[in-house]
Design a protein around this motif. Structure first.
Motif, PDB file in Angstrom:
ATOM      1  N   UNK A  21       0.788  -1.386   0.074  1.00 40.32           N
ATOM      2  CA  UNK A  21      -0.012  -0.118  -0.131  1.00 40.32           C
ATOM      3  C   UNK A  21       0.952   1.287   0.050  1.00 40.32           C
ATOM      4  N   UNK A  22       0.381   2.058  -0.722  1.00 40.20           N
ATOM      5  CA  UNK A  22       0.947   3.692  -0.645  1.00 40.20           C
ATOM      6  C   UNK A  22      -0.321   4.705  -0.369  1.00 40.20           C
ATOM      7  N   UNK A  23      -0.370   5.215   0.632  1.00 40.74           N
ATOM      8  CA  UNK A  23      -1.385   5.832   1.281  1.00 40.74           C
ATOM      9  C   UNK A  23      -1.141   7.372   1.175  1.00 40.74           C
ATOM     10  N   UNK A  24      -2.199   8.055   1.266  1.00 43.67           N
ATOM     11  CA  UNK A  24      -2.546   9.489   1.540  1.00 43.67           C
ATOM     12  C   UNK A  24      -3.856   9.554   2.391  1.00 43.67           C
ATOM     13  N   UNK A  25      -3.718  10.406   3.174  1.00 42.82           N
ATOM     14  CA  UNK A  25      -4.762  10.461   4.393  1.00 42.82           C
ATOM     15  C   UNK A  25      -5.699  11.982   4.207  1.00 42.82           C
ATOM     16  N   UNK A  26      -6.961  11.670   3.910  1.00 50.28           N
ATOM     17  CA  UNK A  26      -7.578  12.785   3.623  1.00 50.28           C
ATOM     18  C   UNK A  26      -8.969  12.859   4.628  1.00 50.28           C
ATOM     19  N   UNK A  27      -9.268  14.141   4.963  1.00 46.86           N
ATOM     20  CA  UNK A  27     -10.438  14.251   6.002  1.00 46.86           C
ATOM     21  C   UNK A  27     -11.476  13.694   5.343  1.00 46.86           C
ATOM     22  N   UNK A  28     -12.468  12.938   6.130  1.00 44.38           N
ATOM     23  CA  UNK A  28     -13.457  12.331   5.784  1.00 44.38           C
ATOM     24  C   UNK A  28     -14.372  13.188   4.872  1.00 44.38           C
ATOM     25  N   UNK A  29     -14.716  14.351   4.912  1.00 44.59           N
ATOM     26  CA  UNK A  29     -15.483  15.135   4.149  1.00 44.59           C
ATOM     27  C   UNK A  29     -15.059  15.574   2.812  1.00 44.59           C
ATOM     28  N   UNK A  30     -13.719  15.047   2.415  1.00 46.55           N
ATOM     29  CA  UNK A  30     -13.292  15.401   1.095  1.00 46.55           C
ATOM     30  C   UNK A  30     -13.444  13.951   0.492  1.00 46.55           C
ATOM     31  N   UNK A  31     -13.784  12.935   0.986  1.00 44.91           N
ATOM     32  CA  UNK A  31     -13.862  11.657   0.405  1.00 44.91           C
ATOM     33  C   UNK A  31     -15.349  11.136   0.199  1.00 44.91           C
ATOM     34  N   UNK A  32     -15.743  10.637  -0.797  1.00 41.58           N
ATOM     35  CA  UNK A  32     -16.938  10.547  -1.455  1.00 41.58           C
ATOM     36  C   UNK A  32     -16.872   9.050  -1.966  1.00 41.58           C
TER      37      UNK A  32
END
Length: 116
Positions: free
Chosen positions: A37-48
């Protein structure tokens, strides 16, 4: 800007309402290392999550703080649900599931998850 991703079979699709990242976290924990895995973390409200909620299955291990989500059809893990240390919800997006990302151009930030 935004970027989109999918599982391997295309049943699970998602959009992140943010600029595409230029770096990724490469974790050496037992799970991430085996999956690559290569991950980026984003706030939940930016993810749909656009499609595939009915085929997603969770996997947790160790402290059960992150719910790694897998497509039951193809086995791909496109993202995970988690929380920041302050409690805010985040999504850990597997950048290998984002066709528009040049994986070789990412700056890798190594994280020693094996020690936690």
């Amino acid at each position: 800007m935004s970027y989109t991703g999918t599982c391997h079979c295309g049943t699970v699709t998602f959009t992140v309402n943010a600029d595409a990242p230029t770096s990724a976290v490469s974790c050496n924990c037992s799970h991430c290392r085996r999956k690559g895995l290569l991950l980026t973390f984003v706030p939940a409200d930016q993810f749909a999550l656009n499609s595939g909620s009915d085929v997603l299955r969770p996997y947790t291990f160790n402290k059960h703080k992150i719910r790694h989500m897998f497509c039951e059809k193809c086995g791909t893990q496109p993202f995970a649900y988690g929380n920041n240390p302050d409690g805010s919800e985040v999504r850990a997006v597997n950048l290998r599931c984002v066709p528009g990302i040049d994986i070789d151009a990412l700056e890798l930030q190594k994280y020693d998850g094996a020690s936690h």
